[in-house]
Design a protein around this motif. Structure first.
Motif, mmCIF file in Angstrom:
data_model
loop_
_atom_site.group_PDB
_atom_site.id
_atom_site.type_symbol
_atom_site.label_atom_id
_atom_site.label_comp_id
_atom_site.label_asym_id
_atom_site.label_seq_id
_atom_site.Cartn_x
_atom_site.Cartn_y
_atom_site.Cartn_z
ATOM 1 N N LEU A 1 -5.654 -39.115 1.236
ATOM 2 C CA LEU A 1 -4.773 -37.979 1.146
ATOM 3 C C LEU A 1 -3.406 -38.534 0.261
ATOM 4 C CD1 LEU A 1 -4.451 -37.083 5.047
ATOM 5 C CD2 LEU A 1 -5.710 -36.193 3.325
ATOM 6 N N SER A 2 -3.757 -39.350 -0.738
ATOM 7 C CA SER A 2 -2.795 -39.783 -1.560
ATOM 8 C C SER A 2 -2.215 -38.792 -2.568
ATOM 9 C CB SER A 2 -3.267 -40.951 -2.514
ATOM 10 O OG SER A 2 -4.465 -40.373 -3.261
ATOM 11 N N ASP A 3 -2.837 -37.711 -2.594
ATOM 12 C CA ASP A 3 -2.444 -36.587 -3.576
ATOM 13 C C ASP A 3 -1.574 -35.464 -2.756
ATOM 14 O OD1 ASP A 3 -4.612 -35.369 -2.452
ATOM 15 O OD2 ASP A 3 -5.500 -34.559 -4.165
ATOM 16 N N GLU B 1 -6.562 -43.935 1.960
ATOM 17 C CA GLU B 1 -5.113 -43.725 1.717
ATOM 18 C C GLU B 1 -4.347 -42.498 2.371
ATOM 19 O OE1 GLU B 1 -3.349 -45.082 -0.473
ATOM 20 O OE2 GLU B 1 -4.762 -46.368 -1.703
ATOM 21 N N GLY B 2 -3.197 -43.016 2.967
ATOM 22 C CA GLY B 2 -2.537 -41.707 3.724
ATOM 23 C C GLY B 2 -1.647 -41.167 2.782
ATOM 24 N N PRO B 3 -0.976 -39.908 3.503
ATOM 25 C CA PRO B 3 -0.076 -39.141 2.621
ATOM 26 C C PRO B 3 1.053 -40.016 2.051
ATOM 27 C CG PRO B 3 0.411 -38.935 4.796
ATOM 28 C CD PRO B 3 -0.819 -39.826 4.772
ATOM 29 N N PRO B 4 1.579 -39.722 0.571
ATOM 30 C CA PRO B 4 2.664 -40.646 0.160
ATOM 31 C C PRO B 4 3.960 -40.381 0.650
ATOM 32 C CG PRO B 4 1.843 -38.756 -1.209
ATOM 33 C CD PRO B 4 0.877 -38.635 -0.140
ATOM 34 N N MET B 5 4.209 -39.139 1.159
ATOM 35 C CA MET B 5 5.575 -39.050 1.831
ATOM 36 C C MET B 5 5.478 -37.956 2.821
ATOM 37 S SD MET B 5 9.243 -38.399 0.059
ATOM 38 C CE MET B 5 9.305 -40.058 -0.363
ATOM 39 N N VAL B 6 6.377 -38.052 3.733
ATOM 40 C CA VAL B 6 6.756 -36.954 4.695
ATOM 41 C C VAL B 6 8.091 -36.601 4.654
ATOM 42 C CG1 VAL B 6 6.857 -36.411 7.269
ATOM 43 C CG2 VAL B 6 4.683 -37.998 6.141
ATOM 44 N N THR C 1 8.512 -37.882 -5.155
ATOM 45 C CA THR C 1 7.167 -38.363 -5.375
ATOM 46 C C THR C 1 6.734 -38.099 -6.881
ATOM 47 O OG1 THR C 1 6.158 -36.224 -4.845
ATOM 48 C CG2 THR C 1 6.324 -37.839 -3.051
ATOM 49 N N GLY C 2 5.664 -38.746 -7.393
ATOM 50 C CA GLY C 2 5.313 -38.779 -8.929
ATOM 51 C C GLY C 2 4.344 -37.595 -9.033
ATOM 52 N N PRO C 3 3.746 -37.706 -10.276
ATOM 53 C CA PRO C 3 2.893 -36.462 -10.476
ATOM 54 C C PRO C 3 1.680 -36.830 -9.813
ATOM 55 C CG PRO C 3 3.138 -38.150 -12.195
ATOM 56 C CD PRO C 3 4.202 -38.468 -11.253
ATOM 57 N N GLY C 4 1.279 -37.559 -8.875
ATOM 58 C CA GLY C 4 -0.056 -37.745 -8.529
ATOM 59 C C GLY C 4 0.064 -36.938 -6.994
ATOM 60 N N CYS C 5 1.234 -36.606 -6.544
ATOM 61 C CA CYS C 5 1.231 -35.601 -5.502
ATOM 62 C C CYS C 5 1.205 -34.223 -5.832
ATOM 63 C CB CYS C 5 2.761 -35.979 -4.767
ATOM 64 S SG CYS C 5 2.850 -35.082 -3.172
ATOM 65 N N LYS C 6 -0.057 -33.563 -5.642
ATOM 66 C CA LYS C 6 -0.339 -32.314 -6.206
ATOM 67 C C LYS C 6 -0.254 -31.358 -5.215
ATOM 68 C CE LYS C 6 -3.156 -34.297 -9.987
ATOM 69 N NZ LYS C 6 -4.180 -34.346 -10.524
ATOM 70 N N TYR C 7 -0.472 -31.709 -3.793
ATOM 71 C CA TYR C 7 -0.552 -30.557 -2.817
ATOM 72 C C TYR C 7 0.484 -30.896 -1.741
ATOM 73 C CZ TYR C 7 -5.259 -29.890 -4.972
ATOM 74 O OH TYR C 7 -6.355 -29.339 -5.472
ATOM 75 N N VAL C 8 0.902 -29.976 -0.942
ATOM 76 C CA VAL C 8 1.717 -30.020 -0.128
ATOM 77 C C VAL C 8 1.194 -29.379 1.182
ATOM 78 C CG1 VAL C 8 2.883 -27.837 -0.447
ATOM 79 C CG2 VAL C 8 4.131 -29.346 0.976
ATOM 80 N N ALA C 9 1.265 -30.114 2.425
ATOM 81 C CA ALA C 9 0.682 -29.579 3.665
ATOM 82 C C ALA C 9 1.891 -29.576 4.440
ATOM 83 C CB ALA C 9 -0.036 -30.825 4.334
ATOM 84 N N VAL C 10 2.014 -28.407 4.778
ATOM 85 C CA VAL C 10 3.147 -27.811 5.672
ATOM 86 C C VAL C 10 2.796 -27.530 7.112
ATOM 87 C CG1 VAL C 10 5.036 -25.945 6.138
ATOM 88 C CG2 VAL C 10 4.207 -26.491 3.847
ATOM 89 N N ILE D 1 -6.896 -32.237 9.710
ATOM 90 C CA ILE D 1 -6.159 -32.481 8.656
ATOM 91 C C ILE D 1 -6.965 -32.746 7.332
ATOM 92 C CG2 ILE D 1 -4.493 -34.017 7.546
ATOM 93 C CD1 ILE D 1 -3.221 -34.375 10.450
ATOM 94 N N CYS D 2 -7.707 -33.640 7.318
ATOM 95 C CA CYS D 2 -8.747 -33.909 6.354
ATOM 96 C C CYS D 2 -9.627 -32.782 6.080
ATOM 97 C CB CYS D 2 -9.639 -35.022 6.762
ATOM 98 S SG CYS D 2 -8.826 -36.913 6.869
ATOM 99 N N ASN D 3 -9.825 -32.214 6.394
ATOM 100 C CA ASN D 3 -10.805 -30.903 6.326
ATOM 101 C C ASN D 3 -10.170 -29.756 5.729
ATOM 102 O OD1 ASN D 3 -12.945 -32.193 7.502
ATOM 103 N ND2 ASN D 3 -12.862 -30.908 9.385
ATOM 104 N N VAL D 4 -8.900 -29.583 5.935
ATOM 105 C CA VAL D 4 -8.005 -28.274 5.378
ATOM 106 C C VAL D 4 -7.492 -28.973 4.026
ATOM 107 C CG1 VAL D 4 -5.842 -29.084 6.672
ATOM 108 C CG2 VAL D 4 -6.116 -26.682 5.769
ATOM 109 N N VAL D 5 -7.247 -30.309 3.761
ATOM 110 C CA VAL D 5 -6.849 -30.769 2.593
ATOM 111 C C VAL D 5 -8.017 -30.783 1.673
ATOM 112 C CG1 VAL D 5 -6.250 -33.021 1.473
ATOM 113 C CG2 VAL D 5 -5.184 -32.307 3.343
ATOM 114 N N ALA D 6 -9.231 -31.191 2.130
ATOM 115 C CA ALA D 6 -10.520 -31.013 1.268
ATOM 116 C C ALA D 6 -10.497 -29.683 0.842
ATOM 117 C CB ALA D 6 -11.633 -31.533 1.839
#
Length: 303
Positions: free
Chosen positions: A65-67, A115-120, A167-176, A189-194
């Motif tokens: 989930l690093s992105d 890899e977990g999420p870079p930021m919450v 966050t840097g350019p590597g964070c391309k998606y947001v999960a609300v 969580i993993c399924n909806v991100v994929a």
């Protein structure tokens, strides 16, 4: 016993009739309405276990989930709970409703996945922040605050801005995610991100099992809406950040009214993938919901 009966009735409504019946369970816990008066908390937990336990063997669509950064909405007032504080700050299974999501995003996901999420980003009114400063200090650089807006859209926009700035350019998606949904699972969580990576936007949901009536005045039924095409949507809702920013610009320019995050994507005419979730990902809204959530969490703890 009437209190327990209300809990069971609430459970039936919230999870959407898991066994496909309207008002009667046919399993070992429930057989007839005459026996309903003997149902207690232990029976409720057995039912919760039957429909809400998490498999010990995870089947994940992604383990990275690093992105994907998370925006956790905790600015609501929760007036229907009729409590002395917003529902996300009430105690559920020994901690706050909100803390269940914080633990999942900041501890469980990083320890379970590669890899977990870079930021919450925690969207919260300033008056409640002192109670969560320990979380921010413990996860310095991975958890930050943002101010809520007047409506959900403003809160998401503020959270997204804070996420983009930190966050840097590597964070391309947001999960609300709504903090009032403390029961979302790792698999969901993993399924909806994929799915968001494939389609650009995705939302957790479940097929609607209740019969839906439409009414103009709240008195007379106008029509019955066929439920075969209806889905009840949950969170997280995951969107490509550049798409959501484009959507915010359109909503503001055209003064559009949107009810959830992927509605903004819909306004752009872009696809939104439905990711099938679990009925146990309920939203805490009433006191009865707290009892159901407690039972599900108790069963998961035994698994």
């Amino acid at each position: 016993m009437m209190y327990h009966r209300k809990i069971i009735q609430s459970f039936i409504v919230v999870v959407g009739f898991f066994w496909g019946v309207n008002a009667r369970f046919t399993g070992s816990a429930f057989v007839t309405s005459k026996r309903a008066s003997s149902i207690g908390t232990a029976d409720l937990r057995r039912v919760a276990g039957r429909v809400g336990s998490t498999s010990s063997a995870l089947s994940l669509a992604t383990d990275d989930l690093s992105d994907t950064g998370f925006v956790l909405l905790a600015g609501g007032t929760g007036s229907r709970m009729k409590a002395d504080r917003p529902k996300q700050f009430l105690e559920l299974a020994g901690t706050t409703v909100l803390s269940h999501s914080l633990k999942l995003f900041l501890e469980t996901l990083p320890s379970t996945l590669s890899e977990g999420p870079p930021m919450v980003v925690l969207v919260m009114n300033k008056q409640w922040r002192p109670d969560f400063e320990d979380w921010v200090n413990k996860y310095d650089g991975r958890l930050i605050f943002a101010d809520p807006g007047e409506e959900r859209q403003g809160s998401v926009e503020n959270g997204l801005k804070a996420l983009s700035e930190n966050t840097g350019p590597g964070c391309k998606y947001v999960a609300v995610h709504d903090s009032a949904r403390p029961l979302v699972t790792i698999e969901e969580i993993c399924n909806v991100v994929a799915d968001a990576r494939e389609f650009g936007a995705s939302v957790l949901g479940v097929p609607c099992k209740a019969t839906i009536k439409e009414s103009d005045d709240g008195v007379l039924v106008q029509r019955t809406i066929p439920r075969a095409r209806l889905w009840e949507v949950h969170t997280p809702q995951v969107i490509l950040i550049e798409t959501l920013l484009e959507g915010f610009a359109k909503v503001e320019a055209e003064n559009l009214e949107v009810t959830d995050d992927v509605s903004i994507v819909e306004a752009l005419g872009k696809a939104v993938k439905l990711t099938k979730g679990e009925y146990t990902n309920l939203k805490i809204t009433t006191p009865e919901d707290m009892d159901v959530a407690e039972a599900i969490l108790a069963d998961r703890a035994k698994s």
